[in-house]
Design a protein around this motif. Sequence first.
Motif, short mmCIF file in Angstrom:
data_model
loop_
_atom_site.label_atom_id
_atom_site.label_comp_id
_atom_site.label_asym_id
_atom_site.label_seq_id
_atom_site.Cartn_x
_atom_site.Cartn_y
_atom_site.Cartn_z
N VAL A 181 4.03 -75.83 -1.61
CA VAL A 181 5.45 -75.55 -1.42
C VAL A 181 6.23 -76.05 -2.63
N GLU A 182 6.81 -75.12 -3.37
CA GLU A 182 7.60 -75.46 -4.55
C GLU A 182 9.06 -75.68 -4.15
N SER A 183 9.74 -76.46 -4.96
CA SER A 183 11.17 -76.68 -4.78
C SER A 183 11.76 -77.12 -6.11
N GLY A 184 13.09 -77.17 -6.17
CA GLY A 184 13.74 -77.68 -7.35
C GLY A 184 14.37 -76.61 -8.24
N GLY A 185 14.12 -75.36 -7.92
CA GLY A 185 14.73 -74.30 -8.72
C GLY A 185 16.22 -74.22 -8.51
N VAL A 192 4.58 -79.55 -3.46
CA VAL A 192 3.89 -80.44 -2.53
C VAL A 192 2.70 -79.69 -1.93
N ALA A 193 1.55 -80.34 -1.99
CA ALA A 193 0.31 -79.72 -1.53
C ALA A 193 -0.16 -80.32 -0.22
N SER A 194 -0.82 -79.50 0.58
CA SER A 194 -1.42 -79.98 1.81
C SER A 194 -2.63 -79.10 2.16
N GLY A 195 -3.49 -79.63 3.00
CA GLY A 195 -4.63 -78.85 3.46
C GLY A 195 -5.87 -78.99 2.60
N PHE A 196 -5.81 -79.81 1.55
CA PHE A 196 -6.98 -80.05 0.70
C PHE A 196 -6.79 -81.38 -0.01
N THR A 197 -7.85 -81.87 -0.61
CA THR A 197 -7.80 -83.15 -1.33
C THR A 197 -7.19 -82.90 -2.70
N PHE A 198 -5.89 -83.13 -2.79
CA PHE A 198 -5.12 -82.79 -3.99
C PHE A 198 -5.72 -83.41 -5.23
#
Lengths: 110, 117
Positions: B5-9, B23-29
Amino acid sequence: QSVLTQPPSASGTPGQRVTISCSGSSSNIGTNTVNWYQQLPGTAPKLLIYSNNQRPSGVPDRFSGSKSGTSASLAISGLQSEDEADYYCAAWDDSLTAWVFGGGTKLTVL
Amino acid sequence: QVQLVESGGGLVKAGGSLRLSCVASGFTFSDYYMSWIRQAPGKGLEWVSYISTSSSSTNYADSVKGRFTISRDDAKNSLYLQMNSLRAEDTAVYYCARDSGQQLGNWGQGTLVTVSS
């Protein structure tokens, strides 16, 4: 000017088979595997084919990929209206140490 | 499942700065390289930058080198892109993607950056 070369457009009628080409060089396609992405209107690109000819789970077997030398192709058989999208090829470039993309091919289902 | 999920634009004036987050989820970043890719309005995809695991290596497209900085915070499962000296030609949707080395396998939904001149 994209590093990988794709035709800007392609078209076919429902049920037809279409192919999209992607041409590169020895530092990218010639050395590394090719991936293909499908981008439906207004959405993020989605991995369609990886490692030249592998389909992620959920991708219909109507989609297939191949590679020979410094070129690759994406084939779509049994064309459907929902296949209308932009398609991009991509590969890692060892000289640039960067991902490189084709300019994209807009597929129209007539 | 893997989610990015990107943000900040947003809208920024030429010469200004912006910081994008993913922000990443669902895996070992921490196990994965990560990349930023952008797409100008009506144009194709352009790779922008990558960062390796442990932040040990990075690289940038020539078009952003010296102006953009990629970073990551594995404790927060987050990827960042600090964009300085922005130009009109940086206007694009910016995507983050999980980079396995063989493919950019998962992409976020993108965040739009508009640079006004």
